[in-house]
Motif scaffolding. Sequence first.
Motif, PDB file in Angstrom:
ATOM      1  N   LEU A  56       0.822  -1.211   0.000  1.00  0.00           N
ATOM      2  CA  LEU A  56       0.000   0.000   0.000  1.00  0.00           C
ATOM      3  C   LEU A  56       0.853   1.256   0.000  1.00  0.00           C
ATOM      4  O   LEU A  56       0.475   2.281  -0.583  1.00  0.00           O
ATOM      5  CB  LEU A  56      -0.937  -0.005   1.213  1.00  0.00           C
ATOM      6  CG  LEU A  56      -1.953  -1.140   1.255  1.00  0.00           C
ATOM      7  CD1 LEU A  56      -2.832  -1.013   2.486  1.00  0.00           C
ATOM      8  CD2 LEU A  56      -2.806  -1.155  -0.004  1.00  0.00           C
ATOM      9  N   ARG A  66       1.990   1.709  -3.482  1.00  0.00           N
ATOM     10  CA  ARG A  66       0.831   2.093  -4.298  1.00  0.00           C
ATOM     11  C   ARG A  66       0.535   3.585  -4.215  1.00  0.00           C
ATOM     12  O   ARG A  66       0.005   4.182  -5.148  1.00  0.00           O
ATOM     13  CB  ARG A  66      -0.371   1.278  -3.827  1.00  0.00           C
ATOM     14  CG  ARG A  66      -1.683   1.552  -4.546  1.00  0.00           C
ATOM     15  CD  ARG A  66      -2.759   0.650  -3.965  1.00  0.00           C
ATOM     16  NE  ARG A  66      -4.047   0.875  -4.587  1.00  0.00           N
ATOM     17  CZ  ARG A  66      -4.956   1.730  -4.138  1.00  0.00           C
ATOM     18  NH1 ARG A  66      -4.694   2.452  -3.060  1.00  0.00           N
ATOM     19  NH2 ARG A  66      -6.114   1.864  -4.761  1.00  0.00           N
ATOM     20  N   SER A  67       0.918   4.192  -3.085  1.00  0.00           N
ATOM     21  CA  SER A  67       0.564   5.594  -2.855  1.00  0.00           C
ATOM     22  C   SER A  67       1.547   6.580  -3.472  1.00  0.00           C
ATOM     23  O   SER A  67       1.292   7.790  -3.453  1.00  0.00           O
ATOM     24  CB  SER A  67       0.461   5.867  -1.349  1.00  0.00           C
ATOM     25  OG  SER A  67       1.734   5.746  -0.729  1.00  0.00           O
ATOM     26  N   THR A  75       1.421   6.577  -9.772  1.00  0.00           N
ATOM     27  CA  THR A  75       0.175   6.252 -10.456  1.00  0.00           C
ATOM     28  C   THR A  75       0.295   4.950 -11.235  1.00  0.00           C
ATOM     29  O   THR A  75      -0.612   4.108 -11.212  1.00  0.00           O
ATOM     30  CB  THR A  75      -0.218   7.384 -11.419  1.00  0.00           C
ATOM     31  OG1 THR A  75      -0.346   8.609 -10.690  1.00  0.00           O
ATOM     32  CG2 THR A  75      -1.533   7.078 -12.105  1.00  0.00           C
ATOM     33  N   SER A 126       0.396   2.085  -8.837  1.00  0.00           N
ATOM     34  CA  SER A 126      -0.934   1.911  -8.265  1.00  0.00           C
ATOM     35  C   SER A 126      -1.835   1.148  -9.225  1.00  0.00           C
ATOM     36  O   SER A 126      -2.595   0.263  -8.821  1.00  0.00           O
ATOM     37  CB  SER A 126      -1.545   3.272  -7.935  1.00  0.00           C
ATOM     38  OG  SER A 126      -2.859   3.131  -7.443  1.00  0.00           O
ATOM     39  N   SER A 127      -1.749   1.483 -10.515  1.00  0.00           N
ATOM     40  CA  SER A 127      -2.563   0.779 -11.511  1.00  0.00           C
ATOM     41  C   SER A 127      -2.176  -0.690 -11.593  1.00  0.00           C
ATOM     42  O   SER A 127      -3.038  -1.566 -11.724  1.00  0.00           O
ATOM     43  CB  SER A 127      -2.391   1.451 -12.884  1.00  0.00           C
ATOM     44  OG  SER A 127      -2.832   2.788 -12.850  1.00  0.00           O
ATOM     45  N   SER A 149      -3.463  -2.442  -8.447  1.00  0.00           N
ATOM     46  CA  SER A 149      -4.921  -2.483  -8.399  1.00  0.00           C
ATOM     47  C   SER A 149      -5.523  -3.414  -9.448  1.00  0.00           C
ATOM     48  O   SER A 149      -6.734  -3.657  -9.444  1.00  0.00           O
ATOM     49  CB  SER A 149      -5.501  -1.077  -8.593  1.00  0.00           C
ATOM     50  OG  SER A 149      -5.039  -0.204  -7.589  1.00  0.00           O
ATOM     51  N   GLY A 173      -8.278  -1.743  -4.117  1.00  0.00           N
ATOM     52  CA  GLY A 173      -8.065  -1.361  -5.511  1.00  0.00           C
ATOM     53  C   GLY A 173      -9.065  -0.354  -6.021  1.00  0.00           C
ATOM     54  O   GLY A 173      -8.890   0.203  -7.088  1.00  0.00           O
TER      55      GLY A 173
END
Length: 399
Positions: free
Chosen positions: A35, A38-39, A42, A45-46, A49, A398
């Motif tokens: 996480l 992910r932050s 971008t 994160s994609s 997710s 996600g």
Amino acid sequence: MDADRNRPSNAVGLCLLPSDLLQDIFFRLALPEILCIRSVSTSLSSFISGDDFRRLYALRSCSETWLFLYKKRSPRESMLHGFNDRSGRWFHIPVAGILLPAVHPGEDLYFLTASGDIFLFASNSRRELIAVNLAANAVKKIPASPLGPRGTSSWRRSGLKLIAGPPGSNRFRFVFAELYENRPVLFAYCSETDTWRSAVAAEDGVGVTRSGENNIIFLSVIHRRRESVIISAAGPESERPVIFRPRFDGGVEGLAVGLIAGDAADRLHVYGDGKMVVVRSDGEDGSTRVRAFVIVCIELWGLSLDGNGWDFICRVPKNLIERIKKPYGVMMGCLEERDGVVRVVLLSNYKGLWDLIWLSYDVDGQHWKWVPLPDDGTKGLNMAGIAFSSALRLRSFGS
């Protein structure tokens, strides 16, 4: 959730890696680390997710185990301390923001148990049960059981269980066993219907399949020095829970369950899931007024096939005992069995300093494993709950 922050340059470097290599790296990380990554990007994160990654990560992480501690603080500073056996480190998981809508100012909370993304707390003053869904960032007050509102001292760790699922849902069940009107009763709450039901356990001389079947649950009702009362049920929806009264003739009598004090006993029994760990200790008279104990033997016992006794399984090897033993004044513990592995954590205190011992026993491989736990600022810790839990899930992060 806290984790070491990645610099932007590191995130860019990760983005340039092939997807197969990136996936292999992420599979080695615990969910809080995922996480955090992910932050900061971008594109990462994609990737995280994506349905394929989440599905594969869930398969990889389903066998991992978490140990959670809750330190007593004000509700506005509530935080869970979680240790992941895959990463070998502690994570600080703030839950104050989730709890705030359901907790009265000044309330005293106690952490009871966890399963997957669901964490169950009990409030002392208002005597309420509060469920936190970490993945959904939601909190829910559970209606009072048929026994009415209960304070934190009424809950016994080995007499309750939280069952999250089925996978892909936010549903859960909470079950506990209690002696009511001198009869063992199973109480079960279903989050889907927001209702309780209860069933009086029946005396039955027919043995049941032991913990090899995942749908069998064992909940403790009473533990005395020589005899216990345990309820067995074929899952939380069982219409006919069964009573077992195993006797224990395992040597010198000691304290039956819970907390062992320096001048009270030299033996601690820890129960859970139809298993029992017996911790035998020797007392040491030190130069101070605080009497110390040292662990000399740890034994694992299991409920016999007919349910009338405890069968000896094995002892922790002496060389492992030598590695884990430290002086202690008081001790308590919790135990769970899942997927053929028995896990026990012993929490002890000596002169204000808490110490944790995590041991696992592989039933099929007949092998003990010690999981070292790094210090997490335990000096002066005001403990307010400890529990094992299955893997946290990525599915809800996600969106």
